[in-house]
Scaffold this motif. Structure first.
Motif, PDB file in Angstrom:
ATOM      1  N   ALA A 401       0.836  -1.205   0.000  1.00 57.10           N
ATOM      2  CA  ALA A 401       0.000   0.000   0.000  1.00 57.10           C
ATOM      3  C   ALA A 401       0.866   1.249   0.000  1.00 57.10           C
ATOM      4  O   ALA A 401       0.580   2.220  -0.732  1.00 57.10           O
ATOM      5  CB  ALA A 401      -0.923  -0.008   1.220  1.00 57.10           C
ATOM      6  N   ALA A 405       1.195   3.780  -3.255  1.00 62.17           N
ATOM      7  CA  ALA A 405       0.829   5.195  -3.108  1.00 62.17           C
ATOM      8  C   ALA A 405       1.969   6.097  -3.570  1.00 62.17           C
ATOM      9  O   ALA A 405       1.747   7.079  -4.294  1.00 62.17           O
ATOM     10  CB  ALA A 405       0.479   5.493  -1.649  1.00 62.17           C
ATOM     11  N   ALA A 408       2.340   5.974  -7.384  1.00 60.66           N
ATOM     12  CA  ALA A 408       1.307   6.769  -8.053  1.00 60.66           C
ATOM     13  C   ALA A 408       1.678   8.243  -8.039  1.00 60.66           C
ATOM     14  O   ALA A 408       1.501   8.956  -9.042  1.00 60.66           O
ATOM     15  CB  ALA A 408      -0.039   6.548  -7.370  1.00 60.66           C
ATOM     16  N   CYS A 409       2.220   8.717  -6.916  1.00 60.73           N
ATOM     17  CA  CYS A 409       2.634  10.122  -6.824  1.00 60.73           C
ATOM     18  C   CYS A 409       3.824  10.398  -7.740  1.00 60.73           C
ATOM     19  O   CYS A 409       3.912  11.476  -8.348  1.00 60.73           O
ATOM     20  CB  CYS A 409       2.976  10.467  -5.380  1.00 60.73           C
ATOM     21  N   HIS A 431      -1.540  13.414  -2.382  1.00 65.21           N
ATOM     22  CA  HIS A 431      -1.720  11.993  -2.113  1.00 65.21           C
ATOM     23  C   HIS A 431      -0.458  11.325  -1.564  1.00 65.21           C
ATOM     24  O   HIS A 431      -0.488  10.133  -1.242  1.00 65.21           O
ATOM     25  CB  HIS A 431      -2.174  11.276  -3.384  1.00 65.21           C
ATOM     26  N   HIS A 432       0.620  12.081  -1.432  1.00 63.36           N
ATOM     27  CA  HIS A 432       1.834  11.460  -0.895  1.00 63.36           C
ATOM     28  C   HIS A 432       1.639  11.162   0.592  1.00 63.36           C
ATOM     29  O   HIS A 432       1.095  11.990   1.336  1.00 63.36           O
ATOM     30  CB  HIS A 432       3.052  12.371  -1.095  1.00 63.36           C
ATOM     31  N   PRO A 433       2.079   9.988   1.050  1.00 62.36           N
ATOM     32  CA  PRO A 433       1.885   9.613   2.455  1.00 62.36           C
ATOM     33  C   PRO A 433       2.510  10.573   3.464  1.00 62.36           C
ATOM     34  O   PRO A 433       2.094  10.582   4.634  1.00 62.36           O
ATOM     35  CB  PRO A 433       2.546   8.232   2.543  1.00 62.36           C
TER      36      PRO A 433
END
Length: 465
Positions: A401, A405, A408-409, A431-433
């Motif tokens: 996950a 993530a 995707a970034c 959207h970056h963690p």
């Protein structure tokens, strides 16, 4: 054989030159071509390399050195190209760090918002560079040190395909330290005598298994307090956390797993790492310009200080003590030489590199990620190219996950850099963690958005490490 170094005025270039000179019996580089946009830095590095060459003895014992500020001249005729550029120089890095810290976020050059900002101004330049390489040196191998490595390698693959490979020294250093901690030869993986389950992205990967003689030695290492006490990753993140995860994380996972501690530690310092390096390197280049005969001496003194302070804030925050003196990774320059010797020198090596997420059957190596995404995995390298090894253990859901993530970034920021889409950039940051607010993300985009013609320094130096 001609080796071209893009970013040839960078501070760490002499390490590459020394490694190449020492390996001439393995892969005979006759000439090193330095490219940089800053002629003054090129002059200083030329002095350092010439003085290094004289230390090696007779004329011809070390590769000849040629410097240029012209990209086409630099890549034409090259057999191997090392890409180690820093668009925006240390000024851009310090701006990235301070912008993130001002929002209460991690201020680090490759991880989190700093890495995205770095990529936003770097991708257009590496696109330009890769296109010229494809046109003028289509048979050359490009070995990219340029950060952020996953993003940059993925962008360059659009032009160069399998002829570009991203490298980093932290994964192999982790593997070698783990082998030593298990009482095994640190070179066992390289020789094919041990198998490693390492998977993830650059600066976001885990060693999940370490097999030799039919046994997975990782559980025993994680249970051994004495062995872990000597392991850099355990000293930084704690043995209990490593045992809880059941894996050995790349040291850069510290920024994800201990974010609050990392931000607090960096914010408490008078200077960020980028500000320290900007002052230190600026002083070196000024001094070496004033006293060119002492260029090598000054470089060595500066390097010693730089190496000793790598991740010092993080170690101090975690009370991890001094960094181990032995660097079992050998540095990215040693990794690059091993890779070059395998591709062009008839050797065979097992390594951990940044390559496409595609197995020999065309399926994704790491499930849950696109097959054309760049990932960091074990490979075998020989004269026929780079061959990803089978992935014995997939990432568990919690790791996948995080990796999915971040990937995707990374892909959103490539699109933003290429199309100048503020929307894509906003989504990438939001959207970056390591970014906790869409509002903050919007401010970050506005703060780091590159001008149409930025005019920023095209410098060098791929990494702290």
């Amino acid at each position: 054989m001609i080796l071209t170094i893009l970013g040839g005025g960078g501070f760490r270039v002499p390490l590459v030159y020394q490694a190449v000179a020492a390996a001439r019996s393995r892969v005979d580089v006759s000439e090193v071509v330095l490219l940089d946009a800053d002629p003054d830095r090129l002059t200083v590095m030329s002095h350092v390399l010439q003085q290094l060459g004289r230390e090696l003895g007779e004329p011809g014992a070390a590769p000849a050195v040629r410097a240029t500020t012209d990209l086409d001249e630099a890549v034409t005729g090259a057999d191997v190209i090392f890409s180690a550029i820093r668009v925006g120089g240390t000024t851009g890095r310090t701006r990235d760090e301070r912008t993130a810290l001002a929002e209460g976020l991690l201020g680090q050059e490759t991880v989190g918002p700093g890495g995205l900002a770095y990529a936003l101004r770097t991708v257009p330049e590496v696109d330009r560079v890769a296109a010229r390489i494809a046109a003028l040196a289509p048979g050359a191998w490009t070995i990219s040190f340029t950060n952020p490595a996953s993003i940059v390698t993925e962008a360059m693959r659009s032009h160069l395909g399998e002829r570009v490979v991203g490298i980093c020294d932290t994964p192999i250093a982790l593997v070698r330290r783990a082998l030593l901690g298990c009482g095994l030869d640190p070179a066992a993986f390289d020789r094919g005598e041990a198998e490693v389950d390492y998977a993830g992205l650059n600066h976001l990967g885990w060693l999940q298994g370490l097999r030799a003689g039919g046994t997975d030695h990782l559980p025993g290492l994680l249970a051994d307090d004495a062995a872990l006490a000597d392991l850099e990753e355990a000293r930084l993140m704690g043995a209990d956390w490593l045992r809880a995860t059941g894996a050995l994380p790349n040291e850069y996972l510290y920024y994800y797993d201990f974010t609050r501690e990392a931000v607090a530690g960096i914010a408490a310092q008078e200077r960020t790492r980028g500000e320290f390096l900007q002052a230190q390197q600026g002083a070196f280049y000024d001094a070496a310009t004033a006293e060119p005969a002492r260029a090598l001496e000054l470089w060595r003194a500066t390097l010693a200080e730089r190496e000793a302070t790598y991740m010092a804030t993080e170690r101090e925050t975690q009370q991890a003590g001094e960094r181990a003196a032995a660097d079992l990774g050998g540095g990215y320059h040693e990794v690059a030489v091993d890779l070059m010797a395998a591709l062009l020198g008839g050797e065979e090596h097992r390594m951990i590199l940044d390559v496409a997420n595609t197995a020999t059957d065309g399926q994704p190596l790491l499930t849950g990620l696109p097959a054309d995404a760049v990932v960091e995995v074990p490979v075998r390298v020989d004269a026929d190219g780079v061959h990803p090894l089978p992935v014995a253990r997939q990432l568990p859901p919690e790791r996948l996950a995080l990796v999915a993530a971040v990937k995707a970034c990374e892909r959103l920021i490539i699109d933003a850099a290429r199309t100048r889409s503020r929307r894509s950039a906003w989504l990438a940051f939001a959207h970056h963690p390591l970014v906790d607010s869409a509002g903050v993300a919007h401010r970050l985009v506005e703060a780091c958005w590159p001008a149409e013609e930025s005019g920023e320094q095209y410098g060098a130096d791929p990494d702290d490490a």
